[in-house]
Design a protein around this motif. Sequence first.
Motif, mmCIF file in Angstrom:
data_model
loop_
_atom_site.group_PDB
_atom_site.id
_atom_site.type_symbol
_atom_site.label_atom_id
_atom_site.label_comp_id
_atom_site.label_asym_id
_atom_site.label_seq_id
_atom_site.Cartn_x
_atom_site.Cartn_y
_atom_site.Cartn_z
ATOM 1 N N ASN A 1 11.981 -17.628 6.455
ATOM 2 C CA ASN A 1 12.387 -17.327 7.822
ATOM 3 C C ASN A 1 11.266 -16.681 8.631
ATOM 4 O OD1 ASN A 1 15.370 -18.012 8.130
ATOM 5 N ND2 ASN A 1 15.276 -17.020 6.126
ATOM 6 N N GLY A 2 10.037 -16.882 8.167
ATOM 7 C CA GLY A 2 8.871 -16.379 8.891
ATOM 8 C C GLY A 2 8.644 -14.894 8.754
ATOM 9 N N GLY A 3 9.159 -14.301 7.692
ATOM 10 C CA GLY A 3 9.035 -12.861 7.528
ATOM 11 C C GLY A 3 8.352 -12.452 6.247
ATOM 12 N N ALA A 4 8.375 -11.173 6.011
ATOM 13 C CA ALA A 4 7.774 -10.599 4.808
ATOM 14 C C ALA A 4 8.599 -9.392 4.400
ATOM 15 C CB ALA A 4 6.334 -10.183 5.080
ATOM 16 N N ILE A 5 8.494 -9.029 3.129
ATOM 17 C CA ILE A 5 9.208 -7.864 2.600
ATOM 18 C C ILE A 5 8.198 -6.966 1.900
ATOM 19 C CG2 ILE A 5 9.834 -9.077 0.479
ATOM 20 C CD1 ILE A 5 12.460 -7.493 0.464
ATOM 21 N N SER A 6 8.373 -5.670 2.061
ATOM 22 C CA SER A 6 7.488 -4.718 1.395
ATOM 23 C C SER A 6 8.321 -3.565 0.842
ATOM 24 C CB SER A 6 6.441 -4.182 2.376
ATOM 25 O OG SER A 6 7.058 -3.477 3.437
ATOM 26 N N LEU A 7 7.762 -2.882 -0.141
ATOM 27 C CA LEU A 7 8.433 -1.741 -0.774
ATOM 28 C C LEU A 7 7.575 -0.505 -0.604
ATOM 29 C CD1 LEU A 7 9.520 -3.391 -4.142
ATOM 30 C CD2 LEU A 7 10.918 -3.045 -2.090
ATOM 31 N N GLU A 8 8.219 0.602 -0.296
ATOM 32 C CA GLU A 8 7.523 1.877 -0.125
ATOM 33 C C GLU A 8 8.374 2.979 -0.737
ATOM 34 O OE1 GLU A 8 7.547 1.961 4.072
ATOM 35 O OE2 GLU A 8 6.209 0.259 4.256
ATOM 36 N N ASP A 9 7.772 4.143 -0.909
ATOM 37 C CA ASP A 9 8.542 5.302 -1.351
ATOM 38 C C ASP A 9 9.586 5.636 -0.302
ATOM 39 O OD1 ASP A 9 7.145 5.759 -3.685
ATOM 40 O OD2 ASP A 9 5.783 7.225 -2.793
ATOM 41 N N GLY A 10 10.720 6.139 -0.771
ATOM 42 C CA GLY A 10 11.702 6.689 0.145
ATOM 43 C C GLY A 10 11.194 8.019 0.672
ATOM 44 N N GLU A 11 11.956 8.633 1.546
ATOM 45 C CA GLU A 11 11.556 9.902 2.128
ATOM 46 C C GLU A 11 11.373 10.957 1.050
ATOM 47 O OE1 GLU A 11 13.652 12.952 5.063
ATOM 48 O OE2 GLU A 11 13.251 10.988 5.957
ATOM 49 N N ARG B 1 11.364 10.144 -2.902
ATOM 50 C CA ARG B 1 12.554 9.839 -3.702
ATOM 51 C C ARG B 1 13.112 8.487 -3.286
ATOM 52 N NH1 ARG B 1 17.628 13.226 -5.628
ATOM 53 N NH2 ARG B 1 18.960 11.438 -6.011
ATOM 54 N N GLY B 2 13.463 7.658 -4.271
ATOM 55 C CA GLY B 2 14.041 6.357 -3.968
ATOM 56 C C GLY B 2 12.995 5.355 -3.530
ATOM 57 N N VAL B 3 13.492 4.280 -2.961
ATOM 58 C CA VAL B 3 12.618 3.211 -2.480
ATOM 59 C C VAL B 3 13.153 2.731 -1.137
ATOM 60 C CG1 VAL B 3 13.870 1.312 -3.626
ATOM 61 C CG2 VAL B 3 11.421 1.078 -3.149
ATOM 62 N N CYS B 4 12.245 2.252 -0.305
ATOM 63 C CA CYS B 4 12.625 1.674 0.979
ATOM 64 C C CYS B 4 12.054 0.256 1.022
ATOM 65 C CB CYS B 4 12.068 2.517 2.113
ATOM 66 S SG CYS B 4 12.718 2.044 3.722
ATOM 67 N N ALA B 5 12.939 -0.727 1.128
ATOM 68 C CA ALA B 5 12.533 -2.132 1.260
ATOM 69 C C ALA B 5 12.591 -2.457 2.739
ATOM 70 C CB ALA B 5 13.477 -3.040 0.477
ATOM 71 N N THR B 6 11.486 -2.959 3.271
ATOM 72 C CA THR B 6 11.427 -3.316 4.689
ATOM 73 C C THR B 6 11.176 -4.804 4.819
ATOM 74 O OG1 THR B 6 10.566 -1.127 5.232
ATOM 75 C CG2 THR B 6 10.263 -2.848 6.876
ATOM 76 N N ILE B 7 12.054 -5.448 5.554
ATOM 77 C CA ILE B 7 11.917 -6.883 5.821
ATOM 78 C C ILE B 7 11.574 -7.019 7.300
ATOM 79 C CG2 ILE B 7 13.064 -9.130 5.840
ATOM 80 C CD1 ILE B 7 15.006 -7.883 3.710
ATOM 81 N N THR B 8 10.460 -7.661 7.572
ATOM 82 C CA THR B 8 10.024 -7.888 8.943
ATOM 83 C C THR B 8 10.175 -9.379 9.246
ATOM 84 O OG1 THR B 8 8.454 -6.080 8.742
ATOM 85 C CG2 THR B 8 8.131 -7.594 10.581
ATOM 86 N N LEU B 9 10.933 -9.688 10.276
ATOM 87 C CA LEU B 9 11.138 -11.078 10.710
ATOM 88 C C LEU B 9 10.563 -11.220 12.103
ATOM 89 C CD1 LEU B 9 14.823 -11.494 9.531
ATOM 90 C CD2 LEU B 9 12.793 -12.457 8.453
ATOM 91 N N THR B 10 9.698 -12.192 12.292
ATOM 92 C CA THR B 10 9.115 -12.425 13.614
ATOM 93 C C THR B 10 9.745 -13.631 14.264
ATOM 94 O OG1 THR B 10 7.353 -13.739 12.628
ATOM 95 C CG2 THR B 10 6.899 -11.397 12.952
ATOM 96 N N GLY B 11 9.740 -13.640 15.555
ATOM 97 C CA GLY B 11 10.294 -14.776 16.285
ATOM 98 C C GLY B 11 11.804 -14.695 16.390
ATOM 99 N N ALA B 12 12.400 -15.837 16.707
ATOM 100 C CA ALA B 12 13.848 -15.908 16.933
ATOM 101 C C ALA B 12 14.597 -15.727 15.621
ATOM 102 C CB ALA B 12 14.225 -17.238 17.555
ATOM 103 N N VAL B 13 15.621 -14.911 15.656
ATOM 104 C CA VAL B 13 16.513 -14.710 14.520
ATOM 105 C C VAL B 13 17.903 -15.026 14.989
ATOM 106 C CG1 VAL B 13 17.431 -13.038 12.882
ATOM 107 C CG2 VAL B 13 15.051 -12.888 13.560
#
Length: 94
Positions: A68-78, A81-93
């Motif tokens: 869908n023209g996006g990407a996913i990344s993983l980072e530390d949570g605040e 603690r934990g994990v934060c998965a971020t999905i970035t979608l560009t263009g029309a959704v």
Amino acid sequence: MRALPDGRIAVRLTRAAPGYRLAICDGGPGIAPDLRDKVFERFYRVPGQEQPGSGLGLAIAERGAARNGGAISLEDGEHGRGVCATITLTGAVG
């Protein structure tokens, strides 16, 4: 976003021109930085993982984002603690 206790997650959707950013964060054990690329491989399971599963979830999510023209990344949570998965979608959704 803050780390969440008791197995809860926080979900945030924001507009990030030219598309959207979806962040899903938890307060669990997290994923070590040196394993974050590996967890996107099919059937890979973090050593010591006791939860049921086959190791396909993040592989499927990554391919879905890419299709869908996006990407996913993983980072530390605040506060690390934990994990934060971020999905970035560009263009029309939609």
